[in-house]
Scaffold this active site. Structure first.
Site, PDB file in Angstrom:
ATOM      1  N   ASP A  43    -128.479  10.938   3.500  1.00 48.03           N
ATOM      2  CA  ASP A  43    -129.356   9.771   3.380  1.00 48.03           C
ATOM      3  C   ASP A  43    -130.370  10.056   2.268  1.00 48.03           C
ATOM      4  O   ASP A  43    -130.955  11.136   2.204  1.00 48.03           O
ATOM      5  CB  ASP A  43    -130.076   9.522   4.715  1.00 48.03           C
ATOM      6  N   ILE A  44    -130.580   9.089   1.397  1.00 48.67           N
ATOM      7  CA  ILE A  44    -131.438   9.298   0.224  1.00 48.67           C
ATOM      8  C   ILE A  44    -132.929   9.331   0.596  1.00 48.67           C
ATOM      9  O   ILE A  44    -133.747   9.859  -0.174  1.00 48.67           O
ATOM     10  CB  ILE A  44    -131.154   8.200  -0.846  1.00 48.67           C
ATOM     11  N   HIS A  57    -122.817   2.120   9.881  1.00 48.77           N
ATOM     12  CA  HIS A  57    -123.019   3.550   9.606  1.00 48.77           C
ATOM     13  C   HIS A  57    -123.679   4.234  10.785  1.00 48.77           C
ATOM     14  O   HIS A  57    -124.439   3.618  11.527  1.00 48.77           O
ATOM     15  CB  HIS A  57    -123.858   3.759   8.333  1.00 48.77           C
ATOM     16  N   HIS A  87    -126.164   7.347  11.751  1.00 49.13           N
ATOM     17  CA  HIS A  87    -127.135   8.323  11.259  1.00 49.13           C
ATOM     18  C   HIS A  87    -126.988   9.606  12.080  1.00 49.13           C
ATOM     19  O   HIS A  87    -127.068   9.549  13.318  1.00 49.13           O
ATOM     20  CB  HIS A  87    -128.572   7.836  11.489  1.00 49.13           C
TER      21      HIS A  87
HETATM   22  P1  5GP Z   1    -130.348   1.149   8.370  1.00 51.41           P
HETATM   23  O1  5GP Z   1    -129.486   0.106   7.705  1.00 51.41           O
HETATM   24  O2  5GP Z   1    -129.594   1.942   9.405  1.00 51.41           O
HETATM   25  O3  5GP Z   1    -131.618   0.579   8.895  1.00 51.41           O
HETATM   26  O4  5GP Z   1    -130.799   2.191   7.242  1.00 51.41           O
HETATM   27  C1  5GP Z   1    -130.011   2.435   6.105  1.00 51.41           C
HETATM   28  C2  5GP Z   1    -130.197   3.864   5.653  1.00 51.41           C
HETATM   29  O5  5GP Z   1    -129.507   4.001   4.416  1.00 51.41           O
HETATM   30  C3  5GP Z   1    -131.653   4.276   5.384  1.00 51.41           C
HETATM   31  O6  5GP Z   1    -131.951   5.458   6.123  1.00 51.41           O
HETATM   32  C4  5GP Z   1    -131.720   4.497   3.875  1.00 51.41           C
HETATM   33  O7  5GP Z   1    -132.563   5.558   3.497  1.00 51.41           O
HETATM   34  C5  5GP Z   1    -130.271   4.760   3.514  1.00 51.41           C
HETATM   35  N1  5GP Z   1    -129.913   4.295   2.167  1.00 51.41           N
HETATM   36  C6  5GP Z   1    -130.181   3.068   1.629  1.00 51.41           C
HETATM   37  N2  5GP Z   1    -129.701   2.984   0.374  1.00 51.41           N
HETATM   38  C7  5GP Z   1    -129.124   4.186   0.120  1.00 51.41           C
HETATM   39  C8  5GP Z   1    -128.448   4.704  -1.027  1.00 51.41           C
HETATM   40  O8  5GP Z   1    -128.276   4.051  -2.051  1.00 51.41           O
HETATM   41  N3  5GP Z   1    -127.978   5.977  -0.945  1.00 51.41           N
HETATM   42  C9  5GP Z   1    -128.141   6.737   0.203  1.00 51.41           C
HETATM   43  N4  5GP Z   1    -127.640   7.983   0.176  1.00 51.41           N
HETATM   44  N5  5GP Z   1    -128.776   6.274   1.299  1.00 51.41           N
HETATM   45  C10 5GP Z   1    -129.261   5.014   1.246  1.00 51.41           C
END
Ligand code: 5GP
Length: 131
Positions: free
Chosen positions: A29-30, A93, A95
């Site tokens: 995660d970035i 996804h 985590h």
């Molecule tokens: P959620 O959709 O579960 O709320 O969070 C999405 C997750 O994806 C976040 O923790 C965010 O930091 C991660 N994320 C968003 N864009 C990118 C990206 O371009 N690259 C990576 N490696 N992680 C990402």
């Protein structure tokens, strides 16, 4: 619209890759909650986890388990926590978050790391995987 994760799968956006199979991808995660915070995704683009077909859902869980077992060996932590949220990226996804405390699952405390540390972490995790 193509999700940012599909762009990562296609190599249009870079990532720190942890593992890849024909159907699944894991990468760091970035904006991690903790060092080693990893995302496991199906290559099939479906928004919500529970809308995945059963085979893909079960495959993603099995893939995530294999990644978690390696992650736990590579990163010092009490255990690997699992979260599914999806409010930011509409591509299912899982985590995987190395936990020291409940703070690490709150998506508020974020870990800042330079690119070299992401790279080293990804290599360390990969070296403990059996995928
Ligand atoms: P959620 O959709 O579960 O709320 O969070 C999405 C997750 O994806 C976040 O923790 C965010 O930091 C991660 N994320 C968003 N864009 C990118 C990206 O371009 N690259 C990576 N490696 N992680 C990402």
């Amino acid at each position: 619209m193509t999700s940012i994760f599909t762009k990562i799968i296609k190599g249009e956006i870079p990532c720190y890759k942890i593992a890849e199979t024909e159907d699944f991808l894991a990468f760091l995660d970035i904006n991690p909650n903790a060092k080693g915070h990893t995302l496991c995704i199906p290559k099939k683009e479906v928004d919500k986890l529970f809308d995945l077909d059963e085979e893909t859902y079960n495959g993603l869980m099995s893939f995530s388990r294999q990644v978690a077992l390696g992650l736990e060996k590579a990163v010092s932590c009490n255990r690997i926590g699992v979260s599914v949220i999806g409010l930011e990226v509409p591509h299912a996804h899982v985590h995987l978050i190395p936990l020291q405390s409940m703070e690490d699952v709150r998506f508020i405390k974020k870990e800042k790391m330079p690119p070299e540390e992401f790279q080293e972490l990804a290599e360390a995790i990969r070296s403990h995987l059996e995928i």
